[in-house]
Enzyme design. Structure first.
Site, short mmCIF file in Angstrom:
data_model
loop_
_atom_site.label_atom_id
_atom_site.label_comp_id
_atom_site.label_asym_id
_atom_site.label_seq_id
_atom_site.Cartn_x
_atom_site.Cartn_y
_atom_site.Cartn_z
CB CYS A 39 9.66 4.95 -1.93
SG CYS A 39 9.88 3.26 -0.65
NE ARG A 49 15.56 -5.55 2.70
CZ ARG A 49 15.23 -6.29 2.27
NH1 ARG A 49 14.37 -6.75 1.50
NH2 ARG A 49 14.68 -7.34 3.39
NE ARG A 67 22.44 -1.32 -0.96
CZ ARG A 67 21.60 -0.17 -1.54
NH1 ARG A 67 21.03 -0.19 -2.87
NH2 ARG A 67 21.63 0.73 -0.82
NE ARG A 84 14.47 5.07 -9.64
CZ ARG A 84 16.30 4.90 -9.61
NH1 ARG A 84 16.71 4.33 -10.96
NH2 ARG A 84 16.95 4.68 -8.51
NE ARG A 85 19.62 2.96 -7.66
CZ ARG A 85 20.26 2.33 -6.63
NH1 ARG A 85 20.25 1.78 -5.62
NH2 ARG A 85 20.15 4.20 -6.39
CE LYS A 108 17.25 6.09 -2.75
NZ LYS A 108 18.44 5.92 -3.72
CG ASP A 109 14.04 5.95 1.83
OD1 ASP A 109 13.56 5.32 1.36
OD2 ASP A 109 15.03 6.55 2.77
#
Length: 295
Positions: free
Chosen positions: A255, A161, A167, A143-144, A95-96
């Protein structure tokens, strides 16, 4: 062709970022290659490479990634080392990955895909739908953020981040009341049981393009690496990612674009679901298409 296998004296060098998750992915790649060719772990060397994204993220911890970088933020230095011969393979979270590779490099090997779902994590709430109005939610994913605000515009979203452990510590410290992680990362770190994570159905939060997939990049002229990687390549994951990454490429996304997609196989059919959103969640467009796998 006689395959010259790596040895402890001349190990196969596997390049990766240095986070616990990135290292887990590199070690999975090493272990699969070792098993496929009956090699000792010492026949491989995991090489940690710091990327621009790692440095900028540390310097500007409270700014969204889209403000401090662009495509290739977490891959450029690794690919440069691969192209120059400093490493033999590069292991990436797919996904990166930008949809195009630099000249001379090829990305055509994927490990079996993990759980694609996002996970909702909150010490005091069961789901994002149960959060009280005005609750602070932390996420670094554009996106989230967009998907959450599309569903719950009454919530507050803050930048959140860091690696998985960072996190979770921020959540413990009360920086936010809830956050999201990828189920795949929790599983690869063997944390799925100890972290109070609730998987989110794709119908509620469609995952990022290629979420849960590991890709292995090599030099296009490295026939030994190509032959070794063929032994661990997962064809089903390759088909699914081909559809998702084509969707991303057609929209010229990265991304750090609020785009989601998920391809699934059933019998001889591939179904692709896609979604694009405005960054503030004020509008979302979604559709799906199906076709025969050979198409």
């Amino acid at each position: 062709m006689t395959l010259t296998l790596p040895t402890p004296a001349q190990p196969l060098r596997i390049g990766t970022r240095g986070s616990p998750l990135a290292l887990a992915q590199a070690h999975e790649t090493r272990d699969r290659l070792a098993a496929a060719f009956d090699l000792a772990p010492e026949a491989f060397e995991v090489v940690v490479i710091r990327t621009t994204g790692d440095d900028r993220a540390m310097i500007a911890a409270d700014r969204p990634l889209k403000e401090i970088g662009n495509k290739g933020l977490f891959t450029r230095e690794i690919e440069e080392r691969l192209a120059s011969g400093g490493i033999d393979l590069a292991v990436h979270s797919m996904k990166d990955m930008p949809t195009e590779q630099p000249a001379g490099l090829i990305l055509d090997t994927y490990l079996p895909r993990e759980d694609v779902r996002d996970a909702f994590i909150s010490p005091g709430h069961a789901s994002m739908h149960a959060l009280p109005e005005g609750t602070v939610v932390g996420t670094s994913s554009l996106r989230r953020r967009a998907q959450l605000l599309n569903r719950r515009p009454d919530l507050q979203v803050v930048e959140f981040r860091g690696n998985v452990q960072t996190r979770l510590k921020k959540l413990e410290d009360g920086v936010a009341a809830a956050t999201f992680l990828a189920m795949a990362g929790l599983r690869r770190l063997n944390m799925a049981e100890e972290v109070p994570a609730t998987p989110i159905a794709p119908e509620d939060m469609l995952p990022a393009v290629a979420q849960g997939a590991i890709g292995i990049e090599r030099r296009s002229d490295d026939t030994i690496a190509a032959a070794m990687l063929e032994a661990i390549h997962h064809a089903e994951t390759s088909l699914r990612l081909a559809a998702e990454r084509a969707f991303l490429a057609a929209l010229d996304g990265s991304c750090e674009t609020p785009i989601a997609a998920l391809a699934e196989l059933s019998g001889g059919t591939l179904q692709l679901r896609g979604q694009i959103l405005r960054p503030d969640g004020s509008e979302a467009l979604a559709d799906q298409q199906s076709c025969a796998i050979e198409d």
